[in-house]
Motif scaffolding. Structure first.
Motif, short mmCIF file in Angstrom:
data_model
loop_
_atom_site.label_atom_id
_atom_site.label_comp_id
_atom_site.label_asym_id
_atom_site.label_seq_id
_atom_site.Cartn_x
_atom_site.Cartn_y
_atom_site.Cartn_z
N LEU A 103 6.34 -33.36 -93.10
CA LEU A 103 6.73 -33.74 -94.46
C LEU A 103 6.57 -32.57 -95.43
O LEU A 103 7.43 -32.35 -96.29
N THR A 104 5.49 -31.81 -95.29
CA THR A 104 5.29 -30.67 -96.20
C THR A 104 6.25 -29.54 -95.88
O THR A 104 6.75 -28.86 -96.79
N ALA A 112 9.23 -29.83 -94.74
CA ALA A 112 10.56 -30.22 -95.20
C ALA A 112 10.63 -30.32 -96.72
O ALA A 112 11.71 -30.56 -97.28
N ALA A 140 2.86 -35.47 -88.64
CA ALA A 140 3.65 -36.06 -89.72
C ALA A 140 3.39 -35.35 -91.04
O ALA A 140 4.33 -35.08 -91.82
N TRP A 141 2.14 -35.03 -91.31
CA TRP A 141 1.77 -34.30 -92.53
C TRP A 141 2.46 -32.94 -92.56
O TRP A 141 3.06 -32.56 -93.57
N ALA A 161 9.29 -32.64 -98.48
CA ALA A 161 9.41 -34.04 -98.88
C ALA A 161 8.29 -34.46 -99.83
O ALA A 161 8.45 -35.38 -100.62
N ILE A 162 7.14 -33.80 -99.73
CA ILE A 162 6.01 -34.10 -100.61
C ILE A 162 5.45 -32.80 -101.15
O ILE A 162 5.42 -31.79 -100.46
#
Length: 244
Positions: A19-20, A22, A15-16, A24-25
């Motif tokens: 998200l990175t 993409a 998940a980490w 997203a964070i």
């Protein structure tokens, strides 16, 4: 259980990474953190910082537990000791150990003593109440039965109170260990030249997020390893206890 633990870690890393990747964070991904960890380990910085923080945590934690257990027993077993000590324990419990840092610097200087002291205080205050509750929570039926069988106070304390309160003590030890690691980062603000908390503070100045994450992960891994050791000790000391 181990399989579920590994599955949870793998899912978290995935998940980490997702998200990175993409965007997203705005945080470094697992790959960036791993590369920084390898670089820090290669030049010895990571191991030096980990050793410094571990030494401080162990010193403060062990001193805190060594004092918390006898004080907790005294408070639980003797009403006079409880009346004399409990007000101070309850008073300092509501004061965050981090708030003691300025006083520690003024009175103990800027060496290792104030760092170890604030960690000691965090471990002690987290553990002493658990020990006290364990002693006062011993079933009176066990104590009365031992007296009927002719046991004296020392025998009752050693053979009934100590075993019955051990589960509470071990809970306090685990909480004290967590408090020690939670305090070490702030403790290393006191003119430290090494340590995982010190490295995080330095990395913050340069917005070096991978280094911050490396220190965070190192603290988590060390804390988790120590906690697993405490759990193993707990199972050994409370093998008599029925478990769900």
């Amino acid at each position: 259980m181990l399989g579920l633990n590994l599955l949870a870690v793998a899912a978290g890393l995935a998940a980490w990474w997702g998200l990175t990747a993409a965007g997203a964070i705005g945080l470094p991904g697992p790959g960036d953190v791993a590369l920084q960890a390898l670089a820090s380990a290669r030049d010895g910085q990571l191991f030096g910082d980990a050793a410094a923080s571990l030494a401080r945590v162990l010193a403060g934690f062990l001193l805190g537990i060594a004092l918390a257990v006898p004080v907790g027993f005294l408070m639980g077993w003797y009403a006079v000791a409880r009346g004399l000590v409990e007000p101070y324990v309850q008073f300092f419990r509501v004061i965050p150990p981090l708030a003691i840092i300025p006083l520690a610097i003024v009175t103990l200087g800027i060496g290792e003593a104030p760092k170890v002291f604030v960690i000691f205080l965090a471990a002690f205050l987290s553990s002493v109440v658990a020990t006290y509750q364990g002693v006062v929570g011993v079933d009176r039926t066990f104590i009365d039965a031992a007296r009927v069988l002719g046991a004296g106070d020392f025998t009752i304390f050693r053979r009934v109170v100590v075993p019955a309160s051990t589960p509470f003590i071990m809970v306090g030890v685990r909480i004290g260990l967590g408090s020690s690691w939670a305090t070490v980062v702030a403790a290393e603000l006191i003119a430290a030249q090494s340590g995982l908390g010190f490295r995080m503070q330095q990395a913050q100045l340069y917005y070096d997020l991978p280094t911050i994450f490396v220190s965070l992960v190192a603290i988590g891994v060390l804390g988790l390893a120590m906690d697993r050791g405490v759990v193993a000790l707990d199972r050994r000391l409370t093998a008599w206890q029925e478990r769900a």
